[in-house]
Design an enzyme around this catalytic site. Sequence first.
Site, mmCIF file in Angstrom:
data_model
loop_
_atom_site.group_PDB
_atom_site.id
_atom_site.type_symbol
_atom_site.label_atom_id
_atom_site.label_comp_id
_atom_site.label_asym_id
_atom_site.label_seq_id
_atom_site.Cartn_x
_atom_site.Cartn_y
_atom_site.Cartn_z
ATOM 1 N N LEU A 25 0.828 -1.214 0.000
ATOM 2 C CA LEU A 25 0.000 0.000 0.000
ATOM 3 C C LEU A 25 0.860 1.262 0.000
ATOM 4 O O LEU A 25 0.346 2.374 -0.051
ATOM 5 C CB LEU A 25 -0.900 0.014 1.251
ATOM 6 C CG LEU A 25 -1.986 -1.059 1.307
ATOM 7 C CD1 LEU A 25 -2.717 -0.997 2.640
ATOM 8 C CD2 LEU A 25 -2.974 -0.872 0.163
ATOM 9 N N LYS A 75 15.089 -5.740 5.069
ATOM 10 C CA LYS A 75 15.270 -4.700 6.091
ATOM 11 C C LYS A 75 16.607 -4.825 6.831
ATOM 12 O O LYS A 75 17.149 -3.835 7.312
ATOM 13 C CB LYS A 75 14.116 -4.732 7.104
ATOM 14 C CG LYS A 75 12.810 -4.212 6.545
ATOM 15 C CD LYS A 75 11.732 -4.171 7.617
ATOM 16 C CE LYS A 75 10.425 -3.665 7.041
ATOM 17 N NZ LYS A 75 9.392 -3.486 8.061
ATOM 18 N N GLY A 137 9.286 -11.697 16.743
ATOM 19 C CA GLY A 137 9.960 -11.562 15.453
ATOM 20 C C GLY A 137 10.372 -10.117 15.205
ATOM 21 O O GLY A 137 10.515 -9.321 16.146
ATOM 22 N N GLY A 138 10.547 -9.777 13.937
ATOM 23 C CA GLY A 138 10.996 -8.443 13.564
ATOM 24 C C GLY A 138 10.018 -7.352 13.976
ATOM 25 O O GLY A 138 10.422 -6.295 14.485
ATOM 26 N N ASN A 159 5.656 -15.431 23.750
ATOM 27 C CA ASN A 159 5.915 -16.008 22.434
ATOM 28 C C ASN A 159 5.827 -17.523 22.507
ATOM 29 O O ASN A 159 6.052 -18.121 23.565
ATOM 30 C CB ASN A 159 7.316 -15.599 21.944
ATOM 31 C CG ASN A 159 7.484 -15.822 20.457
ATOM 32 O OD1 ASN A 159 6.606 -15.447 19.671
ATOM 33 N ND2 ASN A 159 8.593 -16.425 20.055
ATOM 34 N N ARG A 160 5.458 -18.117 21.371
ATOM 35 C CA ARG A 160 5.378 -19.578 21.304
ATOM 36 C C ARG A 160 6.740 -20.180 21.630
ATOM 37 O O ARG A 160 6.844 -21.114 22.434
ATOM 38 C CB ARG A 160 4.923 -19.978 19.887
ATOM 39 C CG ARG A 160 4.834 -21.450 19.644
ATOM 40 C CD ARG A 160 4.376 -21.719 18.237
ATOM 41 N NE ARG A 160 5.301 -21.154 17.235
ATOM 42 C CZ ARG A 160 5.115 -21.265 15.926
ATOM 43 N NH1 ARG A 160 4.055 -21.892 15.447
ATOM 44 N NH2 ARG A 160 5.986 -20.740 15.086
ATOM 45 N N TYR A 231 -3.806 -5.177 9.434
ATOM 46 C CA TYR A 231 -4.861 -4.271 8.947
ATOM 47 C C TYR A 231 -5.664 -4.906 7.814
ATOM 48 O O TYR A 231 -6.592 -4.317 7.294
ATOM 49 C CB TYR A 231 -4.276 -2.919 8.511
ATOM 50 C CG TYR A 231 -3.144 -3.051 7.534
ATOM 51 C CD1 TYR A 231 -3.369 -3.190 6.173
ATOM 52 C CD2 TYR A 231 -1.828 -3.093 7.994
ATOM 53 C CE1 TYR A 231 -2.332 -3.349 5.295
ATOM 54 C CE2 TYR A 231 -0.776 -3.249 7.108
ATOM 55 C CZ TYR A 231 -1.035 -3.378 5.765
ATOM 56 O OH TYR A 231 0.012 -3.550 4.895
HETATM 57 P P1 ATR Z 1 8.036 -10.834 11.577
HETATM 58 O O1 ATR Z 1 9.415 -10.380 11.241
HETATM 59 O O2 ATR Z 1 6.991 -10.454 10.583
HETATM 60 O O3 ATR Z 1 7.617 -10.466 12.973
HETATM 61 P P2 ATR Z 1 8.870 -13.565 12.179
HETATM 62 O O4 ATR Z 1 10.218 -13.119 12.552
HETATM 63 O O5 ATR Z 1 8.724 -14.788 11.354
HETATM 64 O O6 ATR Z 1 8.048 -12.432 11.428
HETATM 65 O O7 ATR Z 1 8.010 -13.725 13.529
HETATM 66 C C1 ATR Z 1 6.750 -14.269 13.511
HETATM 67 C C2 ATR Z 1 6.173 -14.288 14.921
HETATM 68 O O8 ATR Z 1 4.897 -14.942 14.853
HETATM 69 C C3 ATR Z 1 6.988 -15.073 15.914
HETATM 70 O O9 ATR Z 1 6.802 -14.513 17.203
HETATM 71 C C4 ATR Z 1 6.348 -16.459 15.829
HETATM 72 O O10 ATR Z 1 6.529 -17.280 16.962
HETATM 73 P P3 ATR Z 1 7.828 -18.231 17.076
HETATM 74 O O11 ATR Z 1 8.961 -17.339 17.477
HETATM 75 O O12 ATR Z 1 7.470 -19.215 18.116
HETATM 76 O O13 ATR Z 1 8.022 -18.854 15.714
HETATM 77 C C5 ATR Z 1 4.905 -16.071 15.701
HETATM 78 N N1 ATR Z 1 4.109 -17.161 15.139
HETATM 79 C C6 ATR Z 1 4.073 -17.555 13.853
HETATM 80 N N2 ATR Z 1 3.213 -18.577 13.685
HETATM 81 C C7 ATR Z 1 2.695 -18.851 14.921
HETATM 82 C C8 ATR Z 1 1.742 -19.789 15.428
HETATM 83 N N3 ATR Z 1 1.148 -20.670 14.615
HETATM 84 N N4 ATR Z 1 1.453 -19.748 16.741
HETATM 85 C C9 ATR Z 1 2.044 -18.871 17.575
HETATM 86 N N5 ATR Z 1 2.948 -17.940 17.159
HETATM 87 C C10 ATR Z 1 3.272 -17.937 15.848
#
Ligand code: ATR
Length: 290
Positions: A25, A75, A137-138, A159-160, A231
């Site tokens: 966007l 990035k 994550g990022g 976090n998971r 969004y």
């Molecule tokens: P970004 O840079 O967009 O934040 P990323 O670094 O891949 O993307 O981070 C994704 C986030 O979503 C992480 O906190 C991830 O949890 P993990 O660190 O345990 O992988 C979380 N995430 C992604 N899929 C998930 C799921 N099915 N359940 C819970 N958390 C999830």
Amino acid sequence: MTLVDMVNGTTNVYGLIGSPVVHTLSPLIHNSLNKILNNNNVYVAFDVNARELEDALKGAYALNIQGINVTYPYKEAVMPYLVAIDDYGKQIGAVNTLKKTNEGYIGYNTDAWGLLMSLKEEKIEIENKSILIIGAGGAAKAAAMAIASLSAKKLYISNRTIKRARDLADAVSHYYNLPIELLPLEDINKIDNVDICLQTTSLGMHPQEGQSPINDDDFFHKITSAVDIIYNPWESLFLKKAKKAGCKTVNGFGMLFYQAVKAYEIWTQKEISKENLTALYKSLKNKLML
Ligand code: ATR
């Protein structure tokens, strides 16, 4: 005025690099800003191949491209090619905005600004509040540094994968002195009295509208405000549940909008008036909610 009438020999070119960029966007936001501010600039999205990132930046510089936004997955990868990096960029370890100077491109991270400006617009205060970030994550890192820089009272990270939450906490503690508590996602309901919960994962993003990192509705009675970086859909399942429980809710469009505004202000070195921003925000919101 149409683009055909506008683009001429004095038009400045700005753009976005990433891959893929088809759904971005950013051209809509930046070209709308160009139009309302009557600036002779165009903003274009470039899909760049990872192997050609350095060439793309060198070429952009040679072509006098004044400003570049950077999105997934570059990035972090662009950072070695920059002559300087702003504080948020250094803290987050990622930049999303490059500004051309005589020495080369300077990198900034306006995602953190975008979140803070969006929360301010929504009258959600950070100072002295306890904040829970879901994800590590990022996007979570940008949110955590932004929150920590505004003197929050306490930060919870859930976090998971708890190891990633710990790494994020360590990174924040390197720059800021605030209490941080870690919480595995399955223990989220042990939390009590959180002012603001920031959802930073992509769970619930189109086309996976039916998902949410938190499925226990009781949780939402423990928080006052819920903020999602998503969004699309305009209201994620996470925000729907939060709203049902009576929370104030904010989606991720404000963060996207204001990171673009901050980038635009860095490039033009002029602050955009509140009237212009409010009008543009409303018109884009109406367009996107359709
Ligand atoms: P970004 O840079 O967009 O934040 P990323 O670094 O891949 O993307 O981070 C994704 C986030 O979503 C992480 O906190 C991830 O949890 P993990 O660190 O345990 O992988 C979380 N995430 C992604 N899929 C998930 C799921 N099915 N359940 C819970 N958390 C999830």
